[in-house]
Scaffold this motif. Structure first.
Motif, PDB file in Angstrom:
ATOM      1  N   THR A 244      28.274   6.541 -16.166  1.00  0.00           N
ATOM      2  CA  THR A 244      28.133   8.044 -15.163  1.00  0.00           C
ATOM      3  C   THR A 244      27.223   6.817 -14.385  1.00  0.00           C
ATOM      4  O   THR A 244      27.438   6.973 -13.381  1.00  0.00           O
TER       5      THR A 244
ATOM      6  N   GLN B 218      29.042   4.703 -10.600  1.00  0.00           N
ATOM      7  CA  GLN B 218      28.333   4.710  -9.021  1.00  0.00           C
ATOM      8  C   GLN B 218      27.796   3.107  -8.616  1.00  0.00           C
ATOM      9  O   GLN B 218      28.230   3.294  -7.615  1.00  0.00           O
TER      10      GLN B 218
ATOM     11  N   LEU C  39      31.334  11.897  -8.952  1.00  0.00           N
ATOM     12  CA  LEU C  39      30.431  10.379  -9.243  1.00  0.00           C
ATOM     13  C   LEU C  39      30.894   9.247  -8.145  1.00  0.00           C
ATOM     14  O   LEU C  39      30.630   8.479  -8.051  1.00  0.00           O
TER      15      LEU C  39
ATOM     16  N   ILE D 176      17.136   5.990  -7.886  1.00  0.00           N
ATOM     17  CA  ILE D 176      16.889   7.230  -8.539  1.00  0.00           C
ATOM     18  C   ILE D 176      16.198   8.367  -7.519  1.00  0.00           C
ATOM     19  O   ILE D 176      15.981   9.484  -7.526  1.00  0.00           O
TER      20      ILE D 176
ATOM     21  N   GLY E 111      16.881   9.535  -5.041  1.00  0.00           N
ATOM     22  CA  GLY E 111      17.910  10.209  -4.530  1.00  0.00           C
ATOM     23  C   GLY E 111      19.552   9.112  -4.319  1.00  0.00           C
ATOM     24  O   GLY E 111      20.296  10.051  -4.124  1.00  0.00           O
TER      25      GLY E 111
ATOM     26  N   TYR F  67      21.123   7.377  -6.060  1.00  0.00           N
ATOM     27  CA  TYR F  67      22.073   7.483  -7.051  1.00  0.00           C
ATOM     28  C   TYR F  67      21.127   9.016  -8.019  1.00  0.00           C
ATOM     29  O   TYR F  67      20.657   8.907  -8.258  1.00  0.00           O
ATOM     30  N   GLN F  68      22.667   9.220  -8.535  1.00  0.00           N
ATOM     31  CA  GLN F  68      22.409   9.838  -9.544  1.00  0.00           C
ATOM     32  C   GLN F  68      22.182   9.767 -10.355  1.00  0.00           C
ATOM     33  O   GLN F  68      23.169   9.322 -11.840  1.00  0.00           O
TER      34      GLN F  68
ATOM     35  N   VAL G   1      22.241  11.309 -14.534  1.00  0.00           N
ATOM     36  CA  VAL G   1      22.788  13.381 -15.314  1.00  0.00           C
ATOM     37  C   VAL G   1      22.022  13.074 -16.577  1.00  0.00           C
ATOM     38  O   VAL G   1      22.431  12.285 -17.823  1.00  0.00           O
TER      39      VAL G   1
END
Length: 305
Positions: A153, A157, A181, A266, A269, A271-272, A274
């Motif tokens: 993940t 990114q 992603l 993170i 916002g 980078y995501q 999960v």
């Protein structure tokens, strides 16, 4: 305190027990654990010489409860995320953990909760170190083998943020997820023709591959161009061919500053992050079993009451 401990040398002899809160030295912090990141290595990444019962786990977040006299960078009451491994006093799957001051420790941004913070450091640290061994330029291509888990993940990114073209493998149910992603090409690792699909997409081969899942290193060699690079995160030993560089994650690479930036990004916002599921602490073994299937999407986290 309550803790999940390894009770003997038997591989699966892990149980929830009451054990003593560790006593810290002058070089350690005592942390009240609030959330724990669950990883594939938690039950067997252990020092060679340990006393049973031994608290398992390597990643968590919490509040600094006490500090030793030689700890100067952190203070009591501070919110931190940390990696603590190979420590004789035990790991992170407990209500309290003793953490050496030289461990990887980061302050948690105000707008990030403990559950999120516990999910960042191991996966982020692994990927950032792996990327230091890939000397790619914007527009170059990379294949990520096993790209839907916590490490993949981030890998997708980070690669896209560097301007790379990305392909990833996972089961079909995770293909849309990988594309969300940023993945440009997705393949089913169970399809015997997946390598041909990648070759059709990138006829000369990709510039590099990151082999996350065990057994994917040799397979990844087949779709990397002559003179490319394969980094094996799982530790697979592979025989180089066609001038391809085959390497492990450079564990001595210092990416602490990049991790500090990552946790801030993170929180903002950029980078995501999960998290597939948050488990109550007493259901930790269920979370461990899920992680060991290697079919989790993103990260699994334990949350204290």
């Amino acid at each position: 305190m309550k803790a999940f401990v390894k009770r003997s040398a038997a591989p699966d002899d892990i149980a929830l027990e009451e054990v003593k809160i560790p006593t810290i030295s002058e070089d350690e912090l005592l942390v009240q654990v609030k959330a724990v990141g669950v990883g594939i290595h938690d039950s067997y990444f252990l020092p060679q010489e340990i006393d049973y019962p031994y608290v398992i786990g390597i990643e968590a977040s919490g509040i600094v409860e006490e500090i030793g006299s030689r700890v100067t960078q952190f203070k009591k009451g501070e919110r931190i995320a940390f990696i603590s491994m190979m420590q004789l006093k035990g790991g992170t799957w407990a209500e309290f953990a003793a953490v050496h001051k030289d461990s990887l420790i980061l302050s948690i941004p105000e707008n990030m909760d403990f559950t999120e913070a516990a999910a960042v450091l191991v996966a982020g640290n692994t990927v950032l170190r792996a990327l230091t061994a890939l000397h790619l330029n914007s527009g170059d291509s990379v294949f990520i083998a096993g790209a839907s888990g916590a490490i993949g993940t981030f890998a997708i990114q980070f690669a896209k943020a560097r301007g790379w073209v990305v392909a990833g493998s996972a089961s079909p149910k995770n293909h849309d997820y990988m594309k969300s992603l940023g993945a440009d090409k997705t393949v089913d690792y169970r399809d015997p023709n997946w390598a041909n699909e990648v070759r059709k997409w990138m006829p000369n081969g990709v510039d590099a591959a990151i082999a996350i899942q065990p057994g994917t290193g040799t397979e990844s060699m087949h779709i990397v161009k002559d003179g490319g690079t394969v980094i094996t995160i799982s530790g697979d030993r592979i025989e180089p061919e066609r001038g391809i560089t085959a390497a492990f994650v450079p564990h001595k690479a210092d990416v602490r500053n990049e991790l500090h930036d990552l946790i801030e990004q993170i929180a903002s916002g950029t980078y995501q992050l999960v998290i597939e599921e948050v488990y109550p602490f007493d259901q930790a073994l269920e979370a461990l079993q899920k992680t060991q299937t290697r079919h989790a999407r993103g990260k699994l986290v334990l949350k204290m009451e």
